[in-house]
Design an enzyme around this catalytic site. Structure first.
Site, PDB file in Angstrom:
ATOM      1  CE  LYS A  11       0.587   1.594   4.421  1.00 46.06           C
ATOM      2  NZ  LYS A  11       1.336   2.793   4.754  1.00 46.06           N
ATOM      3  CG  ASP A 139      -1.243  -0.016   7.874  1.00 45.27           C
ATOM      4  OD1 ASP A 139      -2.061   0.879   8.158  1.00 45.27           O
ATOM      5  OD2 ASP A 139      -0.020   0.181   7.753  1.00 45.27           O
TER       6      ASP A 139
HETATM    7  O1  C5P Z   1      -1.090  -1.985  14.676  1.00 41.31           O
HETATM    8  P1  C5P Z   1       0.347  -2.183  14.418  1.00 41.31           P
HETATM    9  O2  C5P Z   1       0.932  -3.330  15.168  1.00 41.31           O
HETATM   10  O3  C5P Z   1       0.659  -2.245  12.950  1.00 41.31           O
HETATM   11  O4  C5P Z   1       1.059  -0.867  14.945  1.00 41.31           O
HETATM   12  C1  C5P Z   1       2.452  -0.813  15.163  1.00 41.31           C
HETATM   13  C2  C5P Z   1       2.762   0.354  16.072  1.00 41.31           C
HETATM   14  O5  C5P Z   1       2.521   1.580  15.389  1.00 41.31           O
HETATM   15  C3  C5P Z   1       1.924   0.442  17.308  1.00 41.31           C
HETATM   16  O6  C5P Z   1       2.489  -0.287  18.353  1.00 41.31           O
HETATM   17  C4  C5P Z   1       1.923   1.927  17.618  1.00 41.31           C
HETATM   18  O7  C5P Z   1       3.127   2.276  18.249  1.00 41.31           O
HETATM   19  C5  C5P Z   1       1.969   2.548  16.248  1.00 41.31           C
HETATM   20  N1  C5P Z   1       0.630   2.928  15.751  1.00 41.31           N
HETATM   21  C6  C5P Z   1      -0.015   4.042  16.295  1.00 41.31           C
HETATM   22  N2  C5P Z   1      -1.249   4.394  15.817  1.00 41.31           N
HETATM   23  C7  C5P Z   1      -1.823   3.724  14.802  1.00 41.31           C
HETATM   24  C8  C5P Z   1      -1.180   2.603  14.223  1.00 41.31           C
HETATM   25  C9  C5P Z   1       0.058   2.237  14.724  1.00 41.31           C
HETATM   26  O8  C5P Z   1       0.507   4.671  17.197  1.00 41.31           O
HETATM   27  N3  C5P Z   1      -3.008   4.114  14.344  1.00 41.31           N
END
Ligand code: C5P
Length: 287
Positions: A11, A139
């Site tokens: 993406k 994502d």
């Molecule tokens: O959800 P995911 O594991 O992909 O997110 C990785 C990190 O990115 C999270 O631990 C957080 O620190 C940050 N994040 C965030 N806000 C979001 C998505 C991700 O702060 N909307």
């Protein structure tokens, strides 16, 4: 043994805004996201041994155990559906650069969920699958849906947008990596100086106005790069524009930069020039 192969598209963020830091440590975002033809290839074999999930990533040194998002996706699928796991082996051919802002891991997680749903004939709506994806990563719901979409909340609130008109996209990943949590950690929401105009981008998509979409490219993470990181990002953007890009911006938490072109020969020229300096340069089109 039979197997099933699905593609896992990367993406890009045409726009990325960070609205607020939430009490749970995540951030509320507002983004326009687009899947592109650059993809990993995920192959599933089942019936390999009761209860097991084995991940293979030939040629990659990413972890293949419980830290791997493809592994986590398979675990979530079996626990959420209650389907009996007769053992799955998942091979991920990596083409999407890692730590690049292109949701390479989330794309694999989404592809695993789609492949398992097909393989086991699970009766799940797209919404059910996207909900499951939310448990795997922010994502992942978008990666399940694909196309052009507005994503809000943590990334799980999706609204389809008019699709990005056909175009050429040059993608260039600098040699350094950026960690998503680390970059989120640098963000001071109150310090953001300039935000994307997402309604204007929506209107440009509606008009099928490629130049209008590209003129609205903005990623607020660019404001939180170090001087050195920013210098390199700006230089790549500049090169892309010099060769005819209608717009160029960093995607996600970076450091990958992409440029949008309406003419193939210009995109190819930009690719050729960037390849003199960078090893990870790709040409893609929107899906
Ligand atoms: O959800 P995911 O594991 O992909 O997110 C990785 C990190 O990115 C999270 O631990 C957080 O620190 C940050 N994040 C965030 N806000 C979001 C998505 C991700 O702060 N909307």
């Amino acid at each position: 043994m039979e197997q099933l192969t699905v593609s896992a598209p990367a993406k890009l963020n045409l726009a990325l805004d960070i609205l607020r830091r939430r009490p749970d440590g995540y951030h509320d975002l507002k983004m326009v996201m687009q899947t592109i033809s650059l993809c990993d290839v995920v192959t599933l074999k089942a019936g390999t041994g009761i209860g097991t999930v084995e991940i293979r990533m030939p040629g990659s040194n990413l972890p293949t155990g419980p830290k791997n998002i493809a592994y986590q996706a398979a675990q979530v699928f079996f626990s959420e559906t209650g389907i009996w796991n007769d053992g799955v082996e998942i091979t991920v051919e990596k083409r999407i650069p890692a730590q690049a802002g292109m949701a390479g891991g989330s794309a694999d997680g989404a592809a695993v969920l789609r492949a398992l749903q097909i393989w086991y004939g699970a009766k799940l709506s797209r919404g059910d699958l996207e909900k499951m994806g939310e448990k795997v990563g922010s994502d992942v719901p978008f990666c399940i849906r694909g196309g052009t979409a507005l994503t809000e909340g943590r990334g799980e609130i999706l609204t389809d947008l008019p699709k990005l008109p056909a175009c050429w996209i040059a993608v260039c990943k600098p040699a350094f990596g950026l960690s998503t949590p680390e970059l989120f950690g640098r963000v001071r929401v109150e310090k953001i100086r300039s935000r994307p105009d997402i309604p204007a981008m929506h209107a440009a998509l509606e008009r099928r106005d490629l130049a209008g979409v590209a003129a609205g490219f903005k990623n607020v993470f660019e404001e939180f790069l170090t001087r050195q990181e920013r210098g390199e990002i700006l230089e790549i953007q500049h090169t892309m524009r010099r060769y005819g890009a209608l717009g160029a911006v960093m995607t996600g938490s970076g450091p990958t930069v992409f440029g949008l072109f309406d003419r193939e020969e210009q995109a190819r020229k930009a690719e050729e020039v960037l390849k003199l300096q960078y090893s990870q340069v790709f040409l893609a089109h929107p899906l």
